[in-house]
Design an enzyme around this catalytic site. Structure first.
Site, PDB file in Angstrom:
ATOM      1  N   HIS A  76       0.843  -1.203   0.000  1.00 47.35           N
ATOM      2  CA  HIS A  76       0.000   0.000   0.000  1.00 47.35           C
ATOM      3  C   HIS A  76       0.876   1.250   0.000  1.00 47.35           C
ATOM      4  O   HIS A  76       0.698   2.149  -0.829  1.00 47.35           O
ATOM      5  CB  HIS A  76      -0.927  -0.020   1.216  1.00 47.35           C
ATOM      6  N   ASP A 105       6.290  20.618 -27.276  1.00 43.64           N
ATOM      7  CA  ASP A 105       6.168  19.298 -26.669  1.00 43.64           C
ATOM      8  C   ASP A 105       7.180  19.264 -25.537  1.00 43.64           C
ATOM      9  O   ASP A 105       7.793  20.289 -25.214  1.00 43.64           O
ATOM     10  CB  ASP A 105       6.461  18.189 -27.692  1.00 43.64           C
ATOM     11  N   TRP A 141       7.184   0.116   3.798  1.00 42.33           N
ATOM     12  CA  TRP A 141       7.686   0.784   2.586  1.00 42.33           C
ATOM     13  C   TRP A 141       9.085   1.315   2.810  1.00 42.33           C
ATOM     14  O   TRP A 141       9.802   1.622   1.867  1.00 42.33           O
ATOM     15  CB  TRP A 141       6.741   1.899   2.138  1.00 42.33           C
ATOM     16  N   SER A 169      12.815   5.425 -14.309  1.00 46.45           N
ATOM     17  CA  SER A 169      11.682   6.156 -14.866  1.00 46.45           C
ATOM     18  C   SER A 169      11.609   7.570 -14.297  1.00 46.45           C
ATOM     19  O   SER A 169      11.479   8.549 -15.041  1.00 46.45           O
ATOM     20  CB  SER A 169      10.393   5.394 -14.575  1.00 46.45           C
ATOM     21  N   SER A 170      11.709   7.698 -12.981  1.00 47.44           N
ATOM     22  CA  SER A 170      11.551   9.034 -12.391  1.00 47.44           C
ATOM     23  C   SER A 170      12.683   9.952 -12.768  1.00 47.44           C
ATOM     24  O   SER A 170      12.461  11.138 -13.014  1.00 47.44           O
ATOM     25  CB  SER A 170      11.518   8.998 -10.873  1.00 47.44           C
ATOM     26  N   HIS A 253      13.197  11.878   2.838  1.00 50.17           N
ATOM     27  CA  HIS A 253      12.566  13.151   3.152  1.00 50.17           C
ATOM     28  C   HIS A 253      12.394  14.034   1.925  1.00 50.17           C
ATOM     29  O   HIS A 253      11.299  14.541   1.714  1.00 50.17           O
ATOM     30  CB  HIS A 253      13.229  13.891   4.312  1.00 50.17           C
ATOM     31  N   GLU A 255      11.841  13.000  -0.843  1.00 52.05           N
ATOM     32  CA  GLU A 255      10.725  12.321  -1.507  1.00 52.05           C
ATOM     33  C   GLU A 255       9.376  12.854  -1.025  1.00 52.05           C
ATOM     34  O   GLU A 255       8.470  13.064  -1.821  1.00 52.05           O
ATOM     35  CB  GLU A 255      10.823  10.812  -1.253  1.00 52.05           C
ATOM     36  N   TYR A 257       8.648  15.735  -0.024  1.00 49.62           N
ATOM     37  CA  TYR A 257       8.380  17.043  -0.630  1.00 49.62           C
ATOM     38  C   TYR A 257       8.150  16.924  -2.119  1.00 49.62           C
ATOM     39  O   TYR A 257       7.425  17.728  -2.702  1.00 49.62           O
ATOM     40  CB  TYR A 257       9.487  18.034  -0.285  1.00 49.62           C
ATOM     41  N   SER A 268      -1.555  27.101  -6.229  1.00 47.43           N
ATOM     42  CA  SER A 268      -1.215  28.461  -6.630  1.00 47.43           C
ATOM     43  C   SER A 268      -1.776  28.819  -7.998  1.00 47.43           C
ATOM     44  O   SER A 268      -1.803  29.985  -8.363  1.00 47.43           O
ATOM     45  CB  SER A 268       0.305  28.639  -6.653  1.00 47.43           C
ATOM     46  N   HIS A 302      15.004  13.421  11.306  1.00 45.66           N
ATOM     47  CA  HIS A 302      13.810  13.467  12.158  1.00 45.66           C
ATOM     48  C   HIS A 302      12.987  12.185  12.093  1.00 45.66           C
ATOM     49  O   HIS A 302      12.060  12.022  12.863  1.00 45.66           O
ATOM     50  CB  HIS A 302      12.953  14.718  11.877  1.00 45.66           C
ATOM     51  N   HIS A 303      13.334  11.300  11.168  1.00 39.95           N
ATOM     52  CA  HIS A 303      12.644  10.007  11.152  1.00 39.95           C
ATOM     53  C   HIS A 303      13.339   8.998  12.066  1.00 39.95           C
ATOM     54  O   HIS A 303      12.896   7.865  12.180  1.00 39.95           O
ATOM     55  CB  HIS A 303      12.604   9.448   9.730  1.00 39.95           C
ATOM     56  N   THR A 328       7.076  27.141   4.548  1.00 36.55           N
ATOM     57  CA  THR A 328       5.759  26.577   4.282  1.00 36.55           C
ATOM     58  C   THR A 328       4.677  27.534   4.757  1.00 36.55           C
ATOM     59  O   THR A 328       3.642  27.710   4.108  1.00 36.55           O
ATOM     60  CB  THR A 328       5.600  25.216   4.974  1.00 36.55           C
ATOM     61  N   LYS A 331       3.953  30.184   2.321  1.00 35.26           N
ATOM     62  CA  LYS A 331       3.061  29.769   1.246  1.00 35.26           C
ATOM     63  C   LYS A 331       1.610  29.820   1.692  1.00 35.26           C
ATOM     64  O   LYS A 331       0.738  30.342   0.995  1.00 35.26           O
ATOM     65  CB  LYS A 331       3.413  28.354   0.774  1.00 35.26           C
ATOM     66  N   ARG A 450       2.052   1.702  15.037  1.00 33.81           N
ATOM     67  CA  ARG A 450       1.643   1.489  13.657  1.00 33.81           C
ATOM     68  C   ARG A 450       2.121   0.112  13.201  1.00 33.81           C
ATOM     69  O   ARG A 450       2.873  -0.554  13.901  1.00 33.81           O
ATOM     70  CB  ARG A 450       2.215   2.579  12.762  1.00 33.81           C
TER      71      ARG A 450
END
Ligand code: HEA
Ligand code: HEA
Ligand code: CUA
Ligand SMILES: [Cu+2]
Lengths: 545, 294, 376
Positions: A76, A105, A141, A169-170, A253, A255, A257, A268, A302-303, A328, A331, A450
């Site tokens: 998931h 294009d 994950w 790909s990315s 991290h 990722e 964002y 926006s 922080h993780h 943030t 924004k 969790r």
């Protein structure tokens, strides 16, 4: 070359169809492919979420084995992140960026096709692991070593190579987007005149290029630790399981964002349109995105507050993490100031954009709470974290995508979607999201870890509500599917400028947008004149911001 | 070069999908092959080798076809200045991503040297780790004796590795000479310097192989010799892979030059290759400094 | 502030669920806990939550006001302003100041939290799939602590008890008012030792030892769980700590050590006795169900591709030494762990005998505890 392909395929409609989608180099067609792929993966991963929620409806083991539960959680998370959110944003970028900057294009159209078509193979490989002996990956994950190395199921190796494919790909997709933005803007369009969606994607693409290869490195080390005797993540050889976490989160991290910045861009675009007022603080918006991107590389710790990091590192990561709240916040405040004294209407895209701002901010708040190290000792690895990231991801990334889809559907299909159904979709989804994810805060605070298949009795009430909410939320996505299909098939016809407050190059081409747009670059001065004739305010649209 | 009126957008191409299939075969084949050959887990198929090599073949086919198409377009003058810029930028960002791939492994190296090995020896807040779990372990780098007790010797910096540094750094110079020659349209010189570059690259690889054999047979240094061996071989190994790729690219350039391709102001492929070669060189300098020397 | 939000949610909950068991017992706050630290962390939580709620009220308030007052039917003509440097400066600076204000108490608390010096007592906590081992370092003795929730409750075949999933066979026992240093490590994968009421959550990383500490004032029973995904039975890795007055704790410690000595004498006696197959098999079955069946299943068939079947297994039906070796020492890098440190000679002998004479295995072998002892 293309004529001979067309000759061969003209006769058989099935082959013609397959050839069109397999061989296309057109950014709009590839964008469509990405969007449908992402939607499919969203359903697959969503169905897995339903399994998770159904199992958690009550204490005790009801539906699935513990090991299968772990597989569901892992897939998931992986599929939502890599299969649903990222391709959705790339799809939007494909469709919109060339039209927003007046390019014919994407810069590298064949690479574009390649980046897309790697994905279905990658996910086929990942999903096929469900059928393998020993089952699919079951380590979350985040695939922490040594659970994924020495203790991982055999399918882990297919997962590793699947991640490699996704990474290729990315990265290729990101290169394409960066190059398009830097090289293919209409003559005269300065960087500081680009629409914000384009800006956020420029920065996102940069993050992708910097972060994805690190993930590739991490999975490679997992592979060699598993099979080739290396000891990156083993103390006995001088390595450290926690080293894996550092490498993973150095990718991880940025990722997260990557999964929110394009959403910022969408908000926006949408909010000024329906506030009929230019975006407030364009410059600070751009600088804020850059600041967030920069900071995202120095907060990964922080993780890992509970992994036994030294005090100094904990403090440093706490401060940098808290600092992200500042850009943030800029924004969020700018969006509010954009609304202020506008002339607001609440069509579906606007509803989703406003829902995005509010609920993302709630998720951001819980993120800030998580950043306080001592408090994180209590929150870490509980459902409080699950609540945090679903608030930033569902109402963040997913609502952002939905706002974009409703906003640009008239441009894509030439038809408006059914506004009444759209509103129903929004309200049902908003209720569903909050019902599902808000109680998770409480479950976490009460002490529910969790990634558990079963839990003790005091968490039962929260979970019951979450599960009910999740099923409501799941059903509303079926409504979304219906609305999209309905709009593709027909509906009220849209003009070129489908929304009266919408300015910018993408609205100067007809709706539906023809397959090829801006084959010769637009004349920005003329466009500006025209927009001014329609009453575009200073600072909006292709006009100087 | 004539300014093409429009940005060239190819219409349909079958090469990308062939490439995707190739990658899929490679990935699936590699995973299956690893299962079969290392025997750590139950093999999930017998056909890993076949699938893997099928992938290699399809990939090679795709490369020929795709690059062939691009070359033809370039010869037809379809490549405008703008498109040329796209290619250049694309290549630079691709190299950036490669740098980050190496960064992951350098990160592992620095972490091992500055964090995990000292910790295992009781540094900082990890005194108990040393006292209770690894009382006999000492912090050295290169790591001659792992906490688990497997011994190895270190690779000396000033033998072959230094020679290799000299080789690779000079090859960065020779490719630049070749580039200058190309820009001045001096084809003979171009061929000479490019040939020298290729020769240096091949020598580098040969010496690297020698060094590996020395490591395996005389030093007892392998992937499994603890974190020192792991970082050593991963970094030098991936670097060697990139050099191999670079040599192949250089050779392709040589072939194209022999066929008369490239003009003084239209030679993107050559430039991209030379950038790539410089990148490989810079990585090596870091490698030499942090893997061998300090 | 937090109360307002909590009340709303409570209302929502009671509206949603007409379940009789919902009610006053539901707490929406973080747990207060039993230590100084847990209370300070709770205060920190309240502080940050309050800040967020206040900022939220301001931001969302402005948004909702604007949505209402500036909607098109009231304001057909929008304003056109789109910049204001002073305003933008202010809303960069003010959050920064707020954040500094939050960071100060967080830093102070953290520094104290990480001060592991001068402990009165040290416990080494070792996680392994899926149980904890507690070693009293100074006293030099330790034991395993396993989940005690019966399988039937988990499988919904029996009513769930009050402490469902939060109960163990032997809790960790600690004294009140002593600074207890907790060292964590692991045998296999990463676990995390978490007791919410102590606000101690420390990852147990294989090959490394992490440190944390606690000082509990009030005697009582405190419960927690493993807080890092560690495989199949991560959800069933309970932690229970019994905190007793210091004097009582000392008595308990003395008694336990005595018991340990007695037990080792008993073990000698048991080892020297000649056991019959009838005696061993029932005991072996019990051991098997308790320790082995989560993976190898009661029918000995295991789980395809994950856990090998023992019924018909070559090792089980092969040489006794190999079988014994596999069970006693496990297989490194797999979930099959070493059982020698966890089970007594008699238990090991019994479970081997049981395995060799059950399901489709009919070796007829009887393994004597003495053999196990000699193999140690
Ligand atoms: C889109 C994805 C996304 C985003 C945007 C964020 C944003 C943030 N995240 Fe989140 N996070 C995740 C996705 C995301 N996160 C995921 C997926 C995980 C879990 C991974 C896993 O373990 O599986 C996670 C986990 C996670 C953790 C680890 C928790 C743990 O495991 O113990 C932490 C800890 O610091 C954290 C913090 C933050 C912070 C501070 C922000 C900030 O960027 C938020 C900033 C925003 C605001 C603060 C709101 C708006 C600001 C204002 C209105 C200004 C004024 C406000 C104040 C001064 C209060 N996140
Ligand atoms: C963008 C990312 C994203 C999104 C959108 C979601 C969406 C959802 N997530 Fe996800 N989630 C993650 C990313 C995401 N999640 C990540 C990264 C993790 C961590 C994994 C880990 O720990 O390793 C996680 C973990 C996670 C958990 C924690 C599991 C655990 O720790 O034990 C839970 C539990 O409730 C959950 C629930 C949900 C639900 C109910 C939705 C819903 O919003 C989904 C709604 C969508 C659908 C339902 C699909 C559409 C409809 C159909 C398919 C038709 C069929 C429908 C019905 C039968 C009703 N998620
Ligand atoms: Cu042990 Cu989770
Ligand atoms: Cu993060």
């Amino acid at each position: 070359m293309h004529t001979h392909v067309e000759h061969a395929t003209a006769r058989n409609p099935f082959i013609a169809f397959a050839a069109r989608w397999l061989l296309t180099t057109n950014h709009k067609e590839i964008g469509t492919l990405y969007l449908w792929f992402s939607f499919t993966m969203f359903f697959v991963a969503g169905a897995m979420a339903m399994v998770i929620r159904a199992e958690l409806f009550q204490p005790g083991l009801q539906l699935v084995e513990p090991n299968f539960y772990n597989q569901m959680v892992t897939l998931h998370g992986l599929i939502m992140v890599f299969g649903a959110v990222m391709p959705a944003f790339v799809g939007l970028a494909n469709w919109m960026i060339p039209m927003m900057i007046g390019a014919p294009d994407m810069a590298l159209p064949r690479i574009n096709n390649f980046s897309f078509w790697v994905l279905p193979f990658a996910f086929t490989m990942l999903l096929s692991s469900l059928a393998m002996e020993g089952g699919a990956p079951n380590f979350g994950w985040t695939f922490y070593a040594p659970l994924s190395t020495t203790y991982g199921p055999p399918s882990t190796d297919y997962f590793v190579f699947g991640v490699h494919l996704m990474g290729i790909s990315s990265v290729l997709g990101a290169i394409n987007i960066i190059v398009t933005i830097l090289n293919l803007r209409a003559p005269g369009m300065k960087l500081m005149q680009m629409p914000l969606f384009v800006w956020t994607w420029l920065v996102t693409a940069f993050l992708l290029i910097m972060a994805m290869p690190v993930l590739a490195g991490a999975v490679t080390m997992v592979l060699t630790d598993r099979h080739f005797g290396t000891s990156f993540f083993q103390a006995a050889g001088g390595g450290d399981p926690v080293m894996f976490q550092h490498i993973f989160w150095f990718f991880g991290h940025p990722e997260v964002y990557i999964m929110i910045l394009p959403g910022f861009g969408i908000a926006s675009q949408v909010i000024p349109t329906f506030a009929r007022k230019p975006l407030f603080g364009y410059r600070s918006m751009v600088y804020a995105v850059m600041a967030i991107a920069f900071l995202s590389f120095v907060v990964w710790g922080h993780h890992m507050f509970t992994t036994g990091m030294p005090l100094g590192a904990e403090l440093l990561f706490m401060y940098t993490t808290m600092a992200i709240a500042i850009p943030t916040g800029v924004k969020v405040f700018n969006w509010v100031a954009t609304l202020w004294r506008g002339s607001l209407t609440f069509e579906t895209p606007m509803l989703f954009a406003l829902g995005f701002v509010i609920m993302f901010t709630i998720g951001g708040f819980s993120g800030l709470m998580l950043a306080l190290v001592p408090a994180d000792f209590q929150y870490q690895d509980t459902f409080f974290v699950v609540a945090h990231f679903h608030y930033v991801l569902y109402p963040g990334a997913i609502f952002g995508t939905m706002a974009a889809v409703y906003y640009w559907l008239p441009k894509w299909t030439g038809n408006y979607y059914d506004e009444r159904l759209g509103k129903i979709h929004f309200w049902a989804a908003a209720i569903g999201v909050n019902l599902t994810f808000f109680p998770m805060h409480f479950a976490g605070l009460a002490g529910m870890p969790r990634r558990v298949v079963d839990y003790s009795l005091q968490f039962a009430d929260f979970n019951r509500i979450s599960t009910i909410g999740a099923f409501i939320l799941g059903l509303t996505q079926l409504l979304f599917l219906y609305i999209v299909i309905k709009a593709i098939r027909g509906g009220k016809k849209a003009t070129a400028r489908a929304w009266e407050g919408a300015w910018g190059l993408e609205w100067t081409v007809p709706s539906p947008a023809p397959l090829h747009t801006f084959e010769t670059p637009p004349d920005l001065a003329r466009v500006r004149e025209e927009e001014a004739g329609f009453g575009a305010p200073a600072g909006a649209g292709a006009t100087l911001r | 070069m004539s300014e093409a009126p429009r940005y060239y957008v190819p219409h349909r191409s079958h090469w990308p999908i062939i490439g995707s299939v190739a990658l899929f075969l490679l990935a699936f084949g590699a995973a299956t092959l690893i299962h079969q050959s290392t025997g750590k887990v139950a093999a999930s198929g017998e056909s890993g080798m076949v699938i893997f090599y099928a992938g290699v073949a399809v990939l090679a086919f795709m490369m020929f076809g795709w690059f062939g198409t691009v070359i033809r377009e370039s010869l037809q003058g379809l490549v405008s200045e703008q498109l040329d810029r796209s290619y250049r930028m694309g290549m630079l960002w691709f190299i950036t991503s490669e740098v980050m791939f190496f960064a992951a492994f350098f990160g592992a190296l620095f972490y091992a040297r500055m964090v995990s090995v000292p910790w295992l020896a009781g540094a900082g807040s990890k005194l108990e780790t040393h006292l209770l779990l690894w009382p006999d372990f000492f912090d050295t780098w290169p790591l001659f004796m792992t906490p688990g007790g497997s011994a190895t010797q270190a690779m000396k910096a000033w033998g072959l590795p230094f020679v290799n540094t000299v080789i690779l750094v000079s090859s960065s110079g020779t490719i630049t000479f070749a580039h200058w020659a190309l820009r001045k349209d001096r084809r003979a010189r171009l061929k000479l310097w490019l040939g020298v570059t290729i020769a240096l690259g091949v020598t580098f690889l040969a010496l690297q192989v020698t060094e590996y054999l020395h490591a395996f047979h005389e030093l007892g240094l392998g992937l499994g010799s603890g974190i020192y061996g792991s970082t050593f071989f991963m970094l030098t190994g991936f670097h060697g892979g990139h050099v191999t790729l670079g040599v192949i690219m250089l050779s392709v350039m040589m072939l194209r030059i022999l066929k008369g391709h490239f003009t003084p102001d239209n030679h993107f492929a050559f430039e991209a290759t030379s950038w790539y070669w410089h990148f490989v060189d810079v990585i090596w300098v870091f490698l030499f400094t942090f893997v061998y020397w300090f | 502030m937090s109360v307002g939000r909590a009340d709303c949610a409570a209302l929502l909950i009671s509206l949603l669920l007409a379940f009789p068991d919902t009610g006053a017992a539901v707490s929406l706050d973080m747990r207060e806990g039993a230590t100084d630290m847990s209370k300070r962390i709770l205060a920190l939580h309240h502080m940050s939550l309050t800040v967020c709620v206040v900022v939220g009220i301001v931001v969302f308030g402005a948004m909702f006001y604007s949505m209402w007052a500036h909607r098109r039917s009231r304001r057909p003509e929008p304003a056109h302003f789109h910049e204001n440097t002073r305003l933008e400066f202010i809303w960069t600076l003010v959050p920064a100041l707020i954040l500094v204000g939050m960071a100060i108490p967080a830093t102070a608390t953290l520094i104290e939290l990480e001060d592991n010096s001068d402990p009165d007592l040290t416990v080494l906590v070792t996680g392994s799939q899926w149980k904890w081992h507690y070693q009293y370092v100074e006293a030099g003795f330790g034991y395993y602590s396993r989940s005690a929730t019966p399988r039937q409750q988990i499988e919904n075949a029996a009513a769930k008890g009050e402490h469902y999933l939060l109960e163990v066979d032997r809790p960790l026992v600690l004294p009140t008012d002593k600074k207890v240093r907790i060292l964590t490590t692991s045998q296999d994968v990463i676990h995390s030792w978490w007791v919410p009421d102590f606000a101690v959550k420390q990852d147990a990383v294989p090959g490394f030892i992490n440190e944390a500490w606690t000082r509990v004032a009030k005697p009582g029973v405190y419960r927690g769980q493993c807080a890092e995904l560690c495989g199949k039975d991560h959800a069933f890795m309970a932690i229970v700590v019994e905190v007793r007055p210091a004097a009582e704790f000392d008595r308990w410690l003395a008694r336990e050590r005595q018991r340990l000595a007695a037990a080792s004498q008993e073990a000698v006696a048991a080892r020297n006795k000649q056991w019959t197959i009838e005696e061993l098999i029932p005991q072996g079955q019990q051991v098997f169900i308790e320790h082995c069946a989560t993976c190898h299943e009661r029918d000995g068939k295991g789980q395809q591709g994950r856990y090998p079947a023992l019924s018909g297994s070559r090792i089980v039906n092969g040489r006794i030494e190999d079988h014994l070796n596999r069970v006693m020492n496990g297989k490194a890098g797999t979930e099959m762990q070493a059982w020698a440190p966890q089970l007594s000679d008699v238990e090991l002998a019994a479970v081997l005998t049981y395995e060799r004479n059950s399901w489709s295995n009919h070796t007829g072998d009887v393994i004597q505890p003495k053999v196990v002892y000699e193999a140690r």
